[in-house]
Write an enzyme that holds these catalytic residues in place. Structure first.
Site: not given
Length: 515
Positions: A286, A320
């Site tokens: 990720e 994020c």
């Protein structure tokens, strides 16, 4: 046997008793700061001369903890311990593995405020953000434990006359877990226990910016009954040790959360088959985002403004999933921009130990300098509406910053800043807004604020992100409710907290017996 999974509730700090208890816990944790934490390899606790010093980003004078630093020799020792433990752990009944997670969740629930207080101290999370981080860690433990119990018997497959076929899952081997600073409990715990509950053993390399929270979590797993060697705690050593383990021929998989640059490097190095390596390594990654909120011309503009502010500036934009781009249709552009500026200027920036603080510091000097450099770039690329100032005299504080009238191809519209900076741009119509939203190399989260059903359905099909939200902010995915992971350079679309995440840590085996 167990109640169905439900989201761990957040603490209501408007209740005076909850406020009082957390304030006391913060004081209690303050007396525990500065301790030394050893590496944990198999049954051994190892203290090294080289140390990682964890500093409170809101108060540079305060040392949260001192952690021993790994090297290549200790990395080899950790690999041997994990390999040895794997020979017995892989045979453990899935229910037994799951029950360790259930017990760890119960321990974490009892110590919830303690862990949240460490999150305030070590990474500068506010009360609300820290509490949500701890709750999410509990969610991961509960969700993955229940999911493993469901997966343990595999999936039914067809059998013909004269044969019986079975299809089930077995663990992979030793995994390398590389976790980030921004969710140092939730993501670190989630990625670690997903690997463990599926029968693997792991080497945990937490962020050097948050090693103490990880050390505390390892203590919880030990207390919950996890055998020695299943979870090996190996902080420090920098990229050299990390890359050594990525390339190690006995590493079976890598689970990484962090920057695009590091994630791509891991993906590249893991693809090389080393001498003596018997498998192709699996990478679960990720890697970040450049997330947009689109505001339609017939949207609820107050909802839009509130959603933008919370998504852009929660935890100083160090998510994020954070909103770093706002695409507003020209009909309502000025109204939305002005309201977001107004709300932003009401935010309290300061000491995260104070309940009234909305936004604390960025994580360290390196992050501070990077964000301030991007603010300089933003001043050239757009119109500064508010913020743009920093103060690193005591901690690493940056005012929430808004730039207006930014070109969609500008650097602050394309590059992940990972700080409290958001750029506004204008769209002619909804199709134009979608084009702008999709105009990055990332594809993690996005949101659309609109009352127009036709436009929402168009976004459903054409807004290319792994997590898309309608009429709410673009952060705050809940385990089991909104499985999380993105497209393109946001990673491998590994949906954490989702129905197929555990499968990434296992391999399927088919057995056919003829009669």
């Amino acid at each position: 046997m167990f109640a169905p999974y439900s989201h761990e509730p957040l603490t209501d700090f408007t209740i005076e008793e909850n406020k009082r208890v957390f304030e006391k816990t913060l004081k209690d944790v303050s007396f525990q700061l500065g301790k030394e934490y050893p590496l944990i390899i198999g049954k051994e606790r190892i203290t090294t001369t080289d140390k990682v010093v964890s500093i409170n980003p809101a108060n540079k004078e305060e040392i949260v903890g001192v952690v021993s630093k790994a090297n290549k020799q200790l990395a080899d020792q950790a690999m041997e311990a994990a390999l040895e433990a794997f020979e017995t752990w892989k045979k453990e009944k899935p229910e037994a593995c799951a029950h360790i997670l259930f017990r760890a969740a119960a321990i974490l629930r009892r110590r919830k405020h303690e862990f949240s207080a460490y999150l305030v101290k070590e990474v500068g999370k506010t009360w609300k953000e820290a509490d949500a981080d701890t709750a999410e860690a509990i969610d991961f433990l509960e969700y993955y434990a229940r999911q493993m119990i469901t997966l343990q018997h595999g999936v039914p497959v067809l059998s013909r006359n004269g044969e019986r076929n079975t299809f089930y899952y077995i663990p992979l081997g030793v995994g390398l877990i590389i976790s980030p600073f921004n969710f140092p409990l939730a993501i670190m715990a989630g990625t670690t226990v997903a690997a463990i509950v599926t029968g693997n053993t792991v080497i945990l390399r937490p962020s050097d910016r948050a090693p103490v929270v990880a050390a505390k979590f390892v203590e919880v797993m030990e207390e919950a009954g996890l055998p020695s060697g299943v979870l090996n705690y190996l902080p420090g050593g920098g990229a050299e040790v990390g890359e050594y383990l990525v390339e190690h021929p006995k590493t079976r998989f890598i689970s990484f959360t962090g920057s695009r640059a590091v994630g791509c490097r891991i993906y590249e190095r893991a693809a090389i088959v080393q001498p003596g390596q018997k498998w192709l390594k699996r990478v679960i990654a990720e890697m970040g985002g450049k997330d947009a909120i689109i505001v339609d011309k017939d949207a609820d503009l107050e909802l839009a403004a509130q959603s933008i502010v919370s998504s852009a500036f929660g935890f100083s934009g160090q998510k994020c999933s954070a909103c770093s781009r706002v695409v507003v249709l020209e009909d309502v552009y000025d109204q939305v921009l002005n309201r977001v500026v107004e709300l932003t200027e009401q935010l309290t920036v300061g000491n995260p130990e104070e309940q009234s603080t909305f936004m604390g510091p960025v994580i360290d000097e390196s992050a501070y300098n990077k964000v301030m450099d991007y603010i300089k770039i933003g001043k050239q690329e757009g119109k500064l509406m508010t913020g743009g100032e920093g103060d690193n005299s005591k901690g690493f504080f940056i005012q929430p910053t808004i730039f207006a009238d930014v070109d969609p191809n500008a650097r602050i519209m394309q590059e992940e800043i990972f700080g409290p900076v958001v750029a506004f741009t204008k769209a002619k119509d909804f199709d134009h807004a979608l084009d702008i939203a999709n105009n990055t190399e990332y594809g993690l989260t996005g949101a659309v604020i609109s009352r127009n059903r036709s436009n929402l359905e168009k976004a459903r099909e054409e807004f290319y992100v792994g997590n898309l939200y309608f009429n709410r902010g673009c952060t705050g995915a809940i385990v089991g409710y909104q499985p999380f992971g993105g497209f393109n350079m946001s990673g491998t679309d590994s949906k954490a907290g989702g129905p197929d995440y555990l499968l990434l840590h296992m391999q399927a085996k088919t057995i056919c017996e003829a009669f």
